[in-house]
Design a protein around this motif. Structure first.
Motif, PDB file in Angstrom:
ATOM      1  N   UNK A   1      16.876   7.473 -28.776  1.00  0.00           N
ATOM      2  CA  UNK A   1      16.160   8.736 -28.596  1.00  0.00           C
ATOM      3  C   UNK A   1      14.919   8.861 -29.477  1.00  0.00           C
ATOM      4  N   UNK A   2      14.585   7.820 -30.237  1.00  0.00           N
ATOM      5  CA  UNK A   2      13.391   7.869 -31.089  1.00  0.00           C
ATOM      6  C   UNK A   2      12.123   7.754 -30.245  1.00  0.00           C
TER       7      UNK A   2
ATOM      8  N   UNK B   1      11.817  13.234 -34.741  1.00  0.00           N
ATOM      9  CA  UNK B   1      12.340  12.019 -34.132  1.00  0.00           C
ATOM     10  C   UNK B   1      11.289  10.957 -33.889  1.00  0.00           C
ATOM     11  N   UNK B   2      10.168  11.040 -34.624  1.00  0.00           N
ATOM     12  CA  UNK B   2       9.108  10.055 -34.478  1.00  0.00           C
ATOM     13  C   UNK B   2       9.403   8.836 -35.351  1.00  0.00           C
ATOM     14  N   UNK B   3       9.055   7.663 -34.824  1.00  0.00           N
ATOM     15  CA  UNK B   3       9.167   6.432 -35.594  1.00  0.00           C
ATOM     16  C   UNK B   3       7.904   5.619 -35.346  1.00  0.00           C
ATOM     17  N   UNK B   4       7.329   5.093 -36.421  1.00  0.00           N
ATOM     18  CA  UNK B   4       6.064   4.359 -36.330  1.00  0.00           C
ATOM     19  C   UNK B   4       6.305   2.884 -36.639  1.00  0.00           C
ATOM     20  N   UNK B   5       5.773   2.049 -35.773  1.00  0.00           N
ATOM     21  CA  UNK B   5       5.979   0.608 -35.891  1.00  0.00           C
ATOM     22  C   UNK B   5       4.645  -0.045 -36.205  1.00  0.00           C
ATOM     23  N   UNK B   6       4.560  -0.681 -37.391  1.00  0.00           N
ATOM     24  CA  UNK B   6       3.364  -1.426 -37.777  1.00  0.00           C
ATOM     25  C   UNK B   6       3.604  -2.900 -37.474  1.00  0.00           C
ATOM     26  N   UNK B   7       2.847  -3.445 -36.543  1.00  0.00           N
ATOM     27  CA  UNK B   7       2.966  -4.856 -36.179  1.00  0.00           C
ATOM     28  C   UNK B   7       1.713  -5.577 -36.661  1.00  0.00           C
TER      29      UNK B   7
ATOM     30  N   UNK C   1       5.673  -7.331 -39.623  1.00  0.00           N
ATOM     31  CA  UNK C   1       4.911  -8.538 -39.921  1.00  0.00           C
ATOM     32  C   UNK C   1       4.274  -9.067 -38.649  1.00  0.00           C
ATOM     33  N   UNK C   2       3.804 -10.301 -38.692  1.00  0.00           N
ATOM     34  CA  UNK C   2       3.149 -10.887 -37.524  1.00  0.00           C
ATOM     35  C   UNK C   2       4.137 -11.167 -36.402  1.00  0.00           C
ATOM     36  N   UNK C   3       3.750 -10.894 -35.187  1.00  0.00           N
ATOM     37  CA  UNK C   3       4.568 -11.160 -34.003  1.00  0.00           C
ATOM     38  C   UNK C   3       3.689 -11.783 -32.928  1.00  0.00           C
ATOM     39  N   UNK C   4       4.297 -12.625 -32.115  1.00  0.00           N
ATOM     40  CA  UNK C   4       3.588 -13.237 -30.996  1.00  0.00           C
ATOM     41  C   UNK C   4       4.022 -12.664 -29.655  1.00  0.00           C
ATOM     42  N   UNK C   5       5.003 -11.768 -29.675  1.00  0.00           N
ATOM     43  CA  UNK C   5       5.501 -11.174 -28.440  1.00  0.00           C
ATOM     44  C   UNK C   5       5.009  -9.731 -28.308  1.00  0.00           C
ATOM     45  N   UNK C   6       3.700  -9.543 -28.378  1.00  0.00           N
ATOM     46  CA  UNK C   6       3.121  -8.202 -28.372  1.00  0.00           C
ATOM     47  C   UNK C   6       3.486  -7.410 -27.117  1.00  0.00           C
ATOM     48  N   UNK C   7       3.465  -7.984 -25.925  1.00  0.00           N
ATOM     49  CA  UNK C   7       3.872  -7.190 -24.744  1.00  0.00           C
ATOM     50  C   UNK C   7       5.286  -6.625 -24.882  1.00  0.00           C
ATOM     51  N   UNK C   8       6.206  -7.407 -25.453  1.00  0.00           N
ATOM     52  CA  UNK C   8       7.574  -6.914 -25.655  1.00  0.00           C
ATOM     53  C   UNK C   8       7.605  -5.813 -26.703  1.00  0.00           C
ATOM     54  N   UNK C   9       6.809  -5.962 -27.754  1.00  0.00           N
ATOM     55  CA  UNK C   9       6.786  -4.930 -28.791  1.00  0.00           C
ATOM     56  C   UNK C   9       6.245  -3.616 -28.226  1.00  0.00           C
ATOM     57  N   UNK C  10       5.204  -3.705 -27.435  1.00  0.00           N
ATOM     58  CA  UNK C  10       4.615  -2.500 -26.850  1.00  0.00           C
ATOM     59  C   UNK C  10       5.578  -1.827 -25.878  1.00  0.00           C
ATOM     60  N   UNK C  11       6.404  -2.606 -25.235  1.00  0.00           N
ATOM     61  CA  UNK C  11       7.380  -2.036 -24.299  1.00  0.00           C
ATOM     62  C   UNK C  11       8.379  -1.130 -25.006  1.00  0.00           C
ATOM     63  N   UNK C  12       8.550  -1.338 -26.317  1.00  0.00           N
ATOM     64  CA  UNK C  12       9.508  -0.519 -27.059  1.00  0.00           C
ATOM     65  C   UNK C  12       8.945   0.838 -27.434  1.00  0.00           C
ATOM     66  N   UNK C  13       7.671   1.063 -27.144  1.00  0.00           N
ATOM     67  CA  UNK C  13       7.028   2.312 -27.533  1.00  0.00           C
ATOM     68  C   UNK C  13       7.436   3.487 -26.678  1.00  0.00           C
ATOM     69  N   UNK C  14       6.938   4.656 -27.104  1.00  0.00           N
ATOM     70  CA  UNK C  14       7.244   5.899 -26.397  1.00  0.00           C
ATOM     71  C   UNK C  14       6.590   5.900 -25.016  1.00  0.00           C
ATOM     72  N   UNK C  15       7.337   6.275 -23.986  1.00  0.00           N
ATOM     73  CA  UNK C  15       6.801   6.303 -22.635  1.00  0.00           C
ATOM     74  C   UNK C  15       6.124   7.643 -22.340  1.00  0.00           C
TER      75      UNK C  15
END
Length: 221
Positions: free
Chosen positions: A144-145, A175-181, A207-221
């Motif tokens: 629910x975040x 209920x906000x959560x911020x993700x620094x990639x 930290x550094x990630x190479x799966x940016x599309x997957x990380x962005x998918x976890x964001x708020x819709x």
């Protein structure tokens, strides 16, 4: 691979006079009609070398404001970049900075926004739902975040610290959560600032990630 010749002129240190002289001699030998330089160091060295070698067209490129420069360096860059026939930039803010701080005429600048194909980063349908669930599970993010994601290098001009100061003002019950990639030389200092502000549970740093599309998918819709 395309059959274009590449010449490397070694540079021993930040201010290498021998490198500068070799560059001028190379330009005098090749006699190009156009010299295009990319970013701060190339602008400050290449444009002056091209001017001294009498290259007819000199094009510089500015991609940030470089507020860290000393007054002497600004004076030098004003002379160097002022000698260009054209300066390409990627934001109105940079144009304004070059005019206000360095006295570059607006007509000397050409604004060309960065090209970005958003389709590379956008998952859809079942693929997006699966990535969203996997990333949230991996990072222990509650379902629910409301997650807001920043993908950027941990460098001074990205100003993560100012972002943290803003996040601190948001009520925790939202209920906000911020993700620094991202990673970079300021990663540890940003994390220390986060912890100092008591935002360990509000701001996650991957930290550094190479799966940016997957990380962005976890964001708020």
């Amino acid at each position: 691979a395309e059959g274009i010749p590449i010449t490397v002129i070694p540079k021993r240190c930040k201010f290498d006079l021998l490198h500068f002289l070799r560059l001028i001699l190379w330009l005098l030998r090749v006699r190009p009609r156009i010299v295009a330089t990319w970013l701060s160091e190339a602008n400050s060295i290449g444009t002056v070398a091209a001017l001294l070698a009498r290259v007819p067209v000199r094009i510089g490129c500015v991609r940030n404001v470089n507020i860290w420069k000393t007054r002497l360096r600004f004076l030098y860059d004003r002379l160097a970049m002022g000698s260009c026939n054209c300066l390409t930039t990627n934001s109105l803010r940079i144009n304004q900075f070059l005019t206000d701080r360095m006295g570059i005429p607006g007509g000397q600048m050409k604004l060309i926004y960065n090209g970005l194909d958003f389709r590379r980063f956008r998952l859809t349908g079942a693929e997006r739902d699966e990535a969203r669930a996997q990333v949230r599970h991996e990072l222990s993010i509650p379902e629910d975040s409301r997650v807001f994601i920043t993908v950027a290098g941990m460098r001074r001009f990205k100003n993560h610290v100012r972002y943290l100061d803003w996040i601190r003002t948001i009520p925790r019950d939202r209920g906000y959560l911020f993700l620094f990639v991202g990673e970079g030389e300021l990663f540890e200092s940003v994390r220390a600032k986060r912890d100092q502000l008591g935002l360990e549970e509000t701001v996650l740093m991957t930290g550094g990630r190479k799966d940016i599309p997957r990380m962005l998918a976890a964001g708020h819709q």
